[in-house]
Every structure is written in structure tokens, then in C-alpha cells.
Enzyme design. Sequence first.
Site, short mmCIF file in Angstrom:
data_model
loop_
_atom_site.label_atom_id
_atom_site.label_comp_id
_atom_site.label_asym_id
_atom_site.label_seq_id
_atom_site.Cartn_x
_atom_site.Cartn_y
_atom_site.Cartn_z
N GLY A 20 67.58 70.52 10.32
CA GLY A 20 68.97 70.11 10.29
C GLY A 20 69.31 69.49 8.94
O GLY A 20 68.45 68.90 8.29
N HIS B 229 74.68 61.15 10.30
CA HIS B 229 74.84 61.28 8.85
C HIS B 229 76.33 61.33 8.46
O HIS B 229 76.71 60.87 7.39
CB HIS B 229 74.16 62.54 8.33
CG HIS B 229 72.68 62.39 8.09
ND1 HIS B 229 72.16 61.52 7.17
CD2 HIS B 229 71.61 63.02 8.65
CE1 HIS B 229 70.83 61.61 7.17
NE2 HIS B 229 70.47 62.51 8.07
N GLN C 267 74.06 64.53 2.93
CA GLN C 267 72.70 64.52 2.37
C GLN C 267 72.60 65.27 1.04
O GLN C 267 71.61 65.13 0.34
CB GLN C 267 71.70 65.12 3.37
CG GLN C 267 71.46 64.24 4.58
CD GLN C 267 70.45 64.88 5.52
OE1 GLN C 267 70.81 65.74 6.32
NE2 GLN C 267 69.19 64.49 5.40
N HIS D 110 71.25 63.17 15.50
CA HIS D 110 70.74 62.73 14.20
C HIS D 110 71.70 63.15 13.07
O HIS D 110 72.07 62.34 12.22
CB HIS D 110 69.34 63.34 13.99
CG HIS D 110 68.72 63.00 12.67
ND1 HIS D 110 67.60 62.20 12.55
CD2 HIS D 110 69.06 63.35 11.39
CE1 HIS D 110 67.30 62.06 11.27
NE2 HIS D 110 68.16 62.76 10.55
N GLU D 111 72.09 64.42 13.09
CA GLU D 111 72.96 64.93 12.02
C GLU D 111 74.36 64.33 12.12
O GLU D 111 75.00 64.04 11.10
CB GLU D 111 73.03 66.46 12.05
CG GLU D 111 71.70 67.18 11.88
CD GLU D 111 70.89 66.71 10.68
OE1 GLU D 111 71.49 66.25 9.68
OE2 GLU D 111 69.66 66.78 10.74
N CYS E 17 63.43 62.90 8.68
CA CYS E 17 64.72 63.17 8.05
C CYS E 17 64.43 63.66 6.64
O CYS E 17 63.58 63.10 5.95
CB CYS E 17 65.54 61.89 8.02
SG CYS E 17 67.12 62.07 7.17
N LEU E 18 65.16 64.68 6.21
CA LEU E 18 64.93 65.21 4.86
C LEU E 18 65.28 64.18 3.79
O LEU E 18 64.83 64.31 2.65
CB LEU E 18 65.73 66.50 4.65
CG LEU E 18 65.29 67.68 5.54
CD1 LEU E 18 66.21 68.88 5.34
CD2 LEU E 18 63.83 68.07 5.28
ZN ZN Z 1 68.53 63.04 8.51
#
Ligand code: ZN
Length: 192
Positions: free
Chosen positions: A71, A163, A76, A159-160, A117-118
Site C-alpha cells: 500500500g 496517511h 508518502q 493504515h493508508e 510502513c514504507l
Molecule cells: Zn504507511
Amino acid sequence: MWARASAGSSPRESFRTLQTQAVTAMTIHTILHYPDKRLRIPGEPVTDFGDELAKLVDDMAETMYAAPGVGLAAPQIGISWRIFVIDVSSEGPSELRAFVNPEIIEKDGKVAWEEGCLSFPGVHQEIKRAERVKVRAQDATGESFELEADGLLAIAIQHENDHLEGKLMVDHLSPLKRRSVHRTMVKRAAAS
Ligand code: ZN
């Protein structure tokens, strides 16, 4: 969201096949890492569903697959728009979904998952979230849809969606764990 195991036939390949008609080359964006302040900027609603948005969604998917992750939200990559892409398929055909202007309209149950998380490479923490969600969103063409999800997809959506509010996985942790993750990430940023 977090890195997937990178073995076997990757959804990236399927995605590329689906994109053979694309005329413009895709761009892999740099993913911002915590504590970059831009991760805290909430996303603005998307109003223009033109070619620019289609290109951004394609680029976000490509950036997510390249990471690799399951995701990625626009903030991000430093773009403060309410968009995220998700593909939780571990193999076989791509299950890429784009969520534009998403809204979680129902939540049910509780479950704990170890999340990554990226924007927090190498960090994995158990986080409690709703087990099932119903989300209303638009796709990259502006078409509205609703989706009920459970399992990893439900976790990824929550989660996304965080963001898009400038909320990060550390915000779900105890103060002690949050400080520990913060120190790790600050140290890493200083070293790079
Ligand atoms: Zn994340």
C-alpha cells in the site's frame, strides 16, 4: 504499507502486462521516511479526474511495487492529495485498487496485526485496528464505489487512510514504543 516477500511471480509483472497500452513511461517516486514533516500534512480532496490523476495513480502503483509494498498513500511521496493504492495479493494476478477521496463508513470488530510502513523501513509493530471495514471511495476515473473488506485488506485500508490525515503508525503505539521507533528513525536519517 509494509514490504511483501519478494519471491515468486510478482504482481508487478501482472501490473506491467495490464499497462502495455500506456504511452507514457511511469515514474518511480521517492518515498518520504519518518520523521519527514511532509508526512504530517493531511491530503486535500481530489476534484480533477483527468490525465494527471491517472498518471499519478499509475506512478504510485509502480512506486509501491518497486519498494516493494502492499500500500502507498500520496502524502508518502510528498503529494498532499486524498489518494492511496493497495495490492495485498501475494502472487498471481494483480489486485491493484486505487482509492480516491476515500471514507471509512463502517468499522467492526478488533484485531491486532504486525504492521510495517514504507515510510518506516525495517520497523514492524503490532497495532490494533478494526477487523472489518466498509469504505466508500472513487476510482481514478471518478467512479464511486463501496467495498467491504476484512483481513489484510481491511488493515491496509485503515493504515493508508491514516496517511491521508497525516497520521502515522507510531501514533498507535504506547509512548515508550513510540519514543523507541522515533529514536531509531532519527538515528537512521542522520546516518544516511
Ligand atoms: Zn504507511
